[in-house]
Design an enzyme around this catalytic site. Structure first.
Site, PDB file in Angstrom:
ATOM      1  N   ASP A 229       0.873  -1.168   0.000  1.00 25.14           N
ATOM      2  CA  ASP A 229       0.000   0.000   0.000  1.00 25.14           C
ATOM      3  C   ASP A 229       0.914   1.223   0.000  1.00 25.14           C
ATOM      4  O   ASP A 229       2.087   1.140   0.390  1.00 25.14           O
ATOM      5  CB  ASP A 229      -0.912  -0.019   1.234  1.00 25.14           C
ATOM      6  CG  ASP A 229      -2.167   0.816   1.041  1.00 25.14           C
ATOM      7  OD1 ASP A 229      -2.197   1.654   0.117  1.00 25.14           O
ATOM      8  OD2 ASP A 229      -3.116   0.628   1.807  1.00 25.14           O
ATOM      9  N   TRP A 230       0.380   2.360  -0.422  1.00 31.76           N
ATOM     10  CA  TRP A 230       1.222   3.547  -0.623  1.00 31.76           C
ATOM     11  C   TRP A 230       1.775   4.029   0.721  1.00 31.76           C
ATOM     12  O   TRP A 230       1.037   4.432   1.607  1.00 31.76           O
ATOM     13  CB  TRP A 230       0.420   4.622  -1.335  1.00 31.76           C
ATOM     14  CG  TRP A 230       0.587   4.581  -2.829  1.00 31.76           C
ATOM     15  CD1 TRP A 230       0.944   5.626  -3.637  1.00 31.76           C
ATOM     16  CD2 TRP A 230       0.425   3.468  -3.713  1.00 31.76           C
ATOM     17  NE1 TRP A 230       1.019   5.221  -4.943  1.00 31.76           N
ATOM     18  CE2 TRP A 230       0.707   3.905  -5.024  1.00 31.76           C
ATOM     19  CE3 TRP A 230       0.083   2.122  -3.519  1.00 31.76           C
ATOM     20  CZ2 TRP A 230       0.665   3.056  -6.134  1.00 31.76           C
ATOM     21  CZ3 TRP A 230       0.027   1.277  -4.619  1.00 31.76           C
ATOM     22  CH2 TRP A 230       0.315   1.739  -5.908  1.00 31.76           C
TER      23      TRP A 230
END
Length: 803
Positions: A229-230
């Site tokens: 995930d970012w």
């Protein structure tokens, strides 16, 4: 075995290492004339490609796209084929915009009704979530676009989401929180999986070899790549070593050098980097990044698909005296801000720049109703400006009508990525409006817009209740089709509606405020809890009404399947969702009373009958044996329930299934076995978990570390850090008062210090973060000197080393 051995052998160690981190916010690293760059884009319910200024929170504008209903909405359709059509339409738009990877669908289990991203997820049930996730993946990937189901795994809260540890016993982890992904992987064959921010039993999901290697690759035979995930990378070297392939967004040169230095020091074998690069390249080289093939988008057709999806997902929850469908030329008053300014999608990274948004006030002109007017009725976000005046205007309008259609629900500040909900009620201004409208004696038809479960203590004040969830850009006409009878509603709830939030297991412990989030309820999530403990609910799992009626008959059972005959006994064509639940009353194991193991949606004309069959599969009777670390079947008799919803059993039977003898768990886990879930203590959970657990009792001033959150500065030794914390807290409250969540502040507030070095394109090193931490821990000058020194060291390192 390395598939791309010849290509990888031509790359230097630095080139290989560079491929395992992004080039920018959305792009992967390319190697000129050899390896193209892929573009990844948010898109669980509509594409969010940013061609200009990029961010991962939905702050900056994105290209125009079709906004389809959210996952929470689509799940109510119980229609996998339709969800596949949505996926196909979404994949085509991605292809048109040269996007290779769509970051979705979201598959996480709705452990608690207050989860901030519940609107992005399908269900509280892993079987349903997995089936719909697989359907969406098949649709997206049928266009050569790649799907990336997320967030693997047990990502259940937004508070401290990058620094939270989900503590789960192994059986619950495998039966609830990974079965959804298992079905999606095995039946959808995604080429990418996004790992979660959180830790699972003390290990970050992105570094969790058990999840990424043992379960995902070896057990499920996943052959794609894993992306963070970012900002979800904790330790880049540990991530690569344990099965993660791609860190997003870019770590800059620092990410490359971390891996190179780890190889040179012997901490990481170069062969491991080769494996990770090979898994990544196998997907890139088969993607549309290699061979561009844009498609022409028929926007009207896309809109029609969005309309059909919204229509099939609408749930009729109440219909006293058959007030719906509305008769031709009925005088109706439209009340509620959502009728004019619809709430049709969530907030955050999934925010779509809508191509063709409908509103009720405009769309109703195409229907044979006599509209007497529109009244706003309330202000969003509980603002009391002109509240009494707006309410009085609505009352006067309603008095002129035969039926008032009142549009209520959750506003933008009520549910958003980055923050969990504070309660389960609709805004107080809406409740006050409804109380006053009920006094007019005019029948009220309430239309709800919300992406997650709400309390409805006012339900007895209304004649009809219709839930559209977050219906996307075509939700208005879809709702009007249902209200006027053009479409017979067939949606059923994919989650339970408790009477009040306090009825939820361990309601006061969500979200966990400290690092550890103890999943003390075990298997008893959603209907598994309410149905097993006979807790009264407002609307049960699988519930939904129709304008017609259905009869179940002729149940037949063998070792491979169940079959039955469904008849439409009413006067209107419609669809019924038949649900198969399985239980084992004499089980020696801790078990919920019933679990969903099959479903089918049947469309029938009035008087039509059809035989439907639901085959058993490898998940129908299994349970996870934590001692053997494998799925097994308990020998004995099982009950089969053919139902309209979890509480509405129409037909039942019993079948003997051969399996293994099991150890009686009555004395091992007495409260779980006897379903005394509300009485479970941490000591009881420790027995189930398999080791002694204790609460984090840290109070007062804390020594902050790399994995401490920015919000933890409230307890820092430095007065300056505490001042910054108060400023952030004030900014959050200010955004709440405006009714729009400040996603940037929310992200910063909940992120750990380590994320500063992960989200700045390499401009900030991990050593610079250590200097910041010395400052917040009360060693201002020492920390400042270290920060400045490390700044120049990092700057020089980047200048002297290029890939």
């Amino acid at each position: 075995m390395i598939k791309n051995k010849n290509l990888i052998s031509k790359l230097s160690l630095e080139e290989k290492a560079s491929l395992l981190s992004g080039k920018s916010t959305w792009e992967t690293v390319n190697v000129d004339k050899v390896i193209p760059s892929m573009f990844l884009s948010d898109g669980p319910h509509g594409l969010r490609k940013q061609s200009g200024a990029a961010d991962h929170l939905g702050l900056n504008a994105s290209d125009l796209a079709t906004c389809f209903p959210t996952a929470a909405t689509l799940a109510n359709s119980w229609d996998a084929e339709m969800i596949t059509q949505v996926g196909h339409a979404l994949g085509n738009e991605a292809k048109n915009l040269d996007v290779q990877v769509v970051l979705g669908p979201g598959l996480n289990i709705k452990r608690n009704p207050l989860g901030g991203r519940n609107f992005e997820y399908y269900s509280e049930d892993p079987y349903l979530s997995g089936k719909f996730g697989a359907a969406m993946i098949r649709g997206i990937q049928s266009t050569q676009t790649i799907a990336s189901p997320k967030h693997f795994a047990a990502n259940s809260q937004e508070y401290r989401r990058m620094a939270s540890n989900s503590v789960i016993d192994e059986r619950t982890l495998r039966e609830l929180y990974t079965t959804n992904f298992e079905i999606a992987v095995k039946e959808g064959s995604p080429k990418v999986i996004m790992s979660a921010y959180n830790q699972i039993n003390g290990t970050y999901a992105n570094e969790n070899a058990y999840l990424l290697e043992d379960v995902l690759r070896k057990e499920w035979h996943f052959d794609g790549f894993v992306v963070t995930d970012w900002g979800g990378d904790n330790n880049h070297v540990a991530g690569v070593a344990n099965g993660s392939n791609l860190v997003m967004p870019t770590l800059g040169l620092n990410g490359t050098l971390e891996l190179v230095d780890a190889v040179n020091s012997g901490e990481l074998q170069e062969e491991v980097i080769d494996e990770r690069v090979d898994e990544l390249l196998s997907v890139i080289l088969e993607s549309t990044a290699v061979k561009k093939s844009p498609v022409e988008i028929n926007w009207e057709k896309q809109h029609q698909i969005a309309h059909k999806a919204a229509e099939e997902s609408i749930v009729l929850l109440k219909n006293n005296d058959d007030i719906l469908p509305l008769k031709k030329d009925t005088k109706v008053a439209l009340v509620g801000d959502f009728a004019e300014t619809p709430r049709y999608q969530g907030a955050g990274s999934s925010l779509v720049n809508t191509k063709n948004l409908e509103t009720i006030t405009e769309s109703i002109k195409n229907y044979q109703l006599n509209t007497v007017g529109f009244a706003q009725g309330y202000m969003r976000a509980n603002k009391k400006t002109n509240e009494e005046q707006l309410r009085n205007e609505a009352i006067e309008l309603v008095k002129k009508s035969d039926v008032a259609i009142v549009f209520l629900g959750l506003d933008e500040i009520s549910e958003s990525e980055g923050a969990d909900r504070k309660h389960m009620r609709i805004p107080a201004a809406q409740e006050r409006l409804l109380d006053e409208l009920a006094k007019t004696a005019i029948p009220l038809v309430v239309v709800l817009s919300a992406g997650s479960v709400i309390e409805t203590p006012w339900v007895n004040q209304v004649s009809a209740l219709v839930h559209g969830y977050l219906g996307g850009e075509a939700g208005a006409s879809a709702m009007l089709d249902v209200l006027t009878g053009r479409h017979n509603p067939s949606g059923k709830l994919a989650e339970t509606y408790p009477v009040k939030y306090e009825d939820t297991p361990f309601a006061d412990e969500f979200p966990a405020k400290k690092k550890d989030s103890f999943y003390k309820e075990g298997l008893f999530v959603g209907y598994r809890y309410y149905n097993t403990t006979n807790k009264k609910v407002r609307f049960p799992f699988g519930f939904g009404l129709s304008y017609t009626t259905f009869q179940y008959a002729d149940l037949k059972v063998n070792q491979e399947q169940v079959s039955l005959t469904i008849t439409n006994t009413g006067t209107t064509a419609g669809a019924e969702i038949v649900q198969l639940y399985v239980g084992k009353k004499d089980s020696l194991l801790v078990r919920p009373a019933k679990e969903l193991k099959g479903f089918t949606k049947v469309y029938l004309e009035p008087g039509e009958s059809r035989q439907v069959t639901m085959p058993f599969d490898d998940k129908t009777f299994r349970y996870y044996n934590a001692q053997a670390h494998s799925f097994e079947i308990e020998d004995g008799n099982y009950q089969l329930y053919l139902s309209g919803n979890i509480e509405d059993v129409r037909l039942s039977s019993e079948i003997h299934v051969s399996g293994k003898k099991v150890q009686n768990q009555a004395n091992l886990f007495p409260k779980y076995f006897s379903h005394q879930i509300s009485d479970i203590t941490l000591a009881d959970f420790s027995d189930l978990y398999g080791e002694k657990l204790s609460e984090d009792n840290n109070t007062g001033i804390l020594k902050l570390e790399q994995n401490s959150t920015i919000s933890d500065m409230a307890f820092a030794k430095s007065w300056l850090a505490r001042l910054v914390s108060r400023y952030l807290s004030h900014a959050l409250k200010k955004s709440e008062s405006r009714g729009q969540p400040n996603l940037n502040i929310l992200f910063i507030y909940n992120m750990p210090f380590r994320a500063i070095s992960k989200m700045t394109n390499g401009a900030v090193s991990s050593q610079m973060v250590d200097g910041m931490l010395q400052i917040v821990n009360g060693k201002f000058w020492r920390g400042l000197i270290k920060l400045v020194q490390e700044f120049y060291i990092n700057k020089k390192k980047i200048k002297n080393r290029t890939v």
